[in-house]
Design a protein around this motif. Structure first.
Motif, PDB file in Angstrom:
ATOM      1  N   PRO A   1      40.826  36.884  32.498  1.00 55.54           N
ATOM      2  CA  PRO A   1      40.913  37.659  31.251  1.00 55.54           C
ATOM      3  C   PRO A   1      40.834  36.749  30.035  1.00 55.54           C
ATOM      4  O   PRO A   1      41.031  35.537  30.134  1.00 55.54           O
TER       5      PRO A   1
ATOM      6  N   CYS B   1      37.455  45.507  38.778  1.00 58.15           N
ATOM      7  CA  CYS B   1      38.179  44.241  38.647  1.00 58.15           C
ATOM      8  C   CYS B   1      38.225  43.779  37.192  1.00 58.15           C
ATOM      9  O   CYS B   1      39.239  43.214  36.742  1.00 58.15           O
TER      10      CYS B   1
ATOM     11  N   SER C   1      33.735  36.271  34.439  1.00 59.88           N
ATOM     12  CA  SER C   1      33.679  36.239  35.896  1.00 59.88           C
ATOM     13  C   SER C   1      32.639  35.230  36.355  1.00 59.88           C
ATOM     14  O   SER C   1      31.693  34.919  35.626  1.00 59.88           O
TER      15      SER C   1
ATOM     16  N   TYR D   1      37.774  36.410  38.333  1.00 60.12           N
ATOM     17  CA  TYR D   1      37.885  37.111  37.049  1.00 60.12           C
ATOM     18  C   TYR D   1      38.997  36.467  36.238  1.00 60.12           C
ATOM     19  O   TYR D   1      40.129  36.330  36.706  1.00 60.12           O
TER      20      TYR D   1
ATOM     21  N   ALA E   1      41.819  43.150  35.551  1.00 58.72           N
ATOM     22  CA  ALA E   1      42.097  41.823  34.989  1.00 58.72           C
ATOM     23  C   ALA E   1      42.472  41.918  33.530  1.00 58.72           C
ATOM     24  O   ALA E   1      43.405  41.252  33.060  1.00 58.72           O
TER      25      ALA E   1
ATOM     26  N   VAL F   1      36.556  40.047  29.764  1.00 55.14           N
ATOM     27  CA  VAL F   1      36.881  39.284  30.969  1.00 55.14           C
ATOM     28  C   VAL F   1      35.668  38.448  31.372  1.00 55.14           C
ATOM     29  O   VAL F   1      34.530  38.925  31.322  1.00 55.14           O
TER      30      VAL F   1
ATOM     31  N   LEU G   1      44.636  36.845  36.865  1.00 55.79           N
ATOM     32  CA  LEU G   1      43.510  36.079  37.397  1.00 55.79           C
ATOM     33  C   LEU G   1      43.204  36.645  38.778  1.00 55.79           C
ATOM     34  O   LEU G   1      44.094  36.728  39.624  1.00 55.79           O
ATOM     35  N   ILE G   2      41.961  37.063  38.999  1.00 54.40           N
ATOM     36  CA  ILE G   2      41.606  37.740  40.254  1.00 54.40           C
ATOM     37  C   ILE G   2      40.608  36.912  41.044  1.00 54.40           C
ATOM     38  O   ILE G   2      39.651  36.375  40.485  1.00 54.40           O
TER      39      ILE G   2
END
Length: 339
Positions: free
Chosen positions: A75, A109, A57, A73, A113, A55, A119-120
């Motif tokens: 993926p 997270c 970030s 975040y 993710a 992931v 999608l965070i």
């Protein structure tokens, strides 16, 4: 934060420094205005292609006034990937501590993710006592509105919006979720209630909401909550620190959604909900179960599910995510986000 230990040159000023407000073992507020947060975890930097989850970030600012930041975040993308569901996430910390950038929230997270392929945006809301409630509620609502603003294909051309390419290129705004843990679960409830009565940009709706071990309280103990010393428990004391002028005090609907006169839970602005509890969580379990039952009986048209892990304490999975029980809870969350 100014240290309470110092050299002889400042021994006089240190001797005058006194705690004027505290939640024991959690936070101290001193008479000079400094705040000592005793449980804050170390912070972790964002990273491209996290070694464990792949992931990526990064940190962004999504509001100038007030100044609000978040960690995003994304993926690992495959050639066949379509648009990704969007999760607006609210971290825990009793509304007066911790950070979206803390190590354990960052790892959590990354795991969510990766496993849910979402999608965070993890919102760094303002904290009490520097910023009393409802500041954090407003910040989390602002984070949700900011995410929803990207549902318009022309978001990048709108000078009033701090646009983000990850959201423009990869976000599926027909699948927007909100989620949070502990006090973050309280934030989820309040944002979901607001979403039931106030529109989001571009007609975006909250598809689902999850609350893990949510923070609720009230003036009278229930279930396994201690009768003796109830007013000295963390949930009770925290509310006095984070919202000292709350109308109704500890029975304000924002912390006690079942209080007399509280808005109907039928107004929750989401289509489905996931609530989890820990069986040995003496201070939070029974309120969350009561909330689950109240949602079911409210006339709300959505679907709600409850998951309980026996023999565990509050947010066990956050600090032990790679145990069998930690993995099970995170998989439950990921499965919910895939629906």
């Amino acid at each position: 934060m100014e240290s309470t230990e110092g050299s002889n040159t400042n021994s006089y000023s240190n001797s005058m420094k006194q705690i004027v407000l505290q939640i024991p073992t959690f936070i101290n507020v001193y008479n000079d205005g400094t705040v000592e947060r005793l449980r804050n975890m170390p912070r972790a930097p964002p990273s491209l292609n996290d070694p464990a989850t792949a992931v990526s970030s990064k940190d962004i600012v999504f509001s100038i006034n007030p100044l609000l930041a978040a960690r995003l975040y994304l993926p690992k993308l495959n050639a066949t990937d379509k648009k990704l569901p969007v999760l607006v996430y609210f971290h825990g910390g009793a509304l007066c501590g911790e950070s979206a950038f803390a190590e354990h929230h960052h790892e959590y997270c990354n795991l969510v993710a990766s496993q849910a392929n979402v999608l965070i945006v993890s919102v760094e809301h303002r904290k009490a006592p520097e910023h009393y409630l409802p500041a954090a509620y407003d910040d989390c609502w602002a984070g949700l509105k900011w995410a929803a603003s990207h549902a318009n294909a022309n978001a990048s051309q709108n000078s009033h919006i701090i646009s983000e390419p990850w959201f423009i290129n990869h976000g599926d705004f027909n699948k927007v979720f909100i989620g949070g843990d502990s006090s973050g679960g309280n934030l989820v409830h309040n944002v979901a209630m607001r979403a039931g009565v106030e529109p989001l940009p571009n007609g975006v709706k909250v598809h689902g909401a999850f609350m893990n071990h949510p923070y609720f309280c009230g003036s009278k103990p229930i279930g396994s909550e201690p009768v003796e010393g109830f007013e000295q428990t963390l949930p009770y004391m925290a509310w006095g620190v984070v919202y000292p002028d709350a109308p109704g005090g500890i029975d304000n609907p924002m912390v006690n959604p079942m209080a007399p006169g509280a808005p109907s839970l039928a107004n929750l602005g989401c289509s489905k909900m996931f609530i989890s509890v820990a069986g040995d969580d003496q201070l939070f379990r029974d309120r969350a179960v009561l909330y689950y039952e109240a949602v079911r009986g409210s006339g709300w048209k959505g679907q709600v599910q409850l998951f309980e892990e026996k023999g565990e304490q509050h947010v066990y999975y956050m600090f032990h995510p790679h145990t069998d029980k930690g993995k099970r809870l995170i998989k439950q969350v990921a499965d919910f986000l895939k629906q």
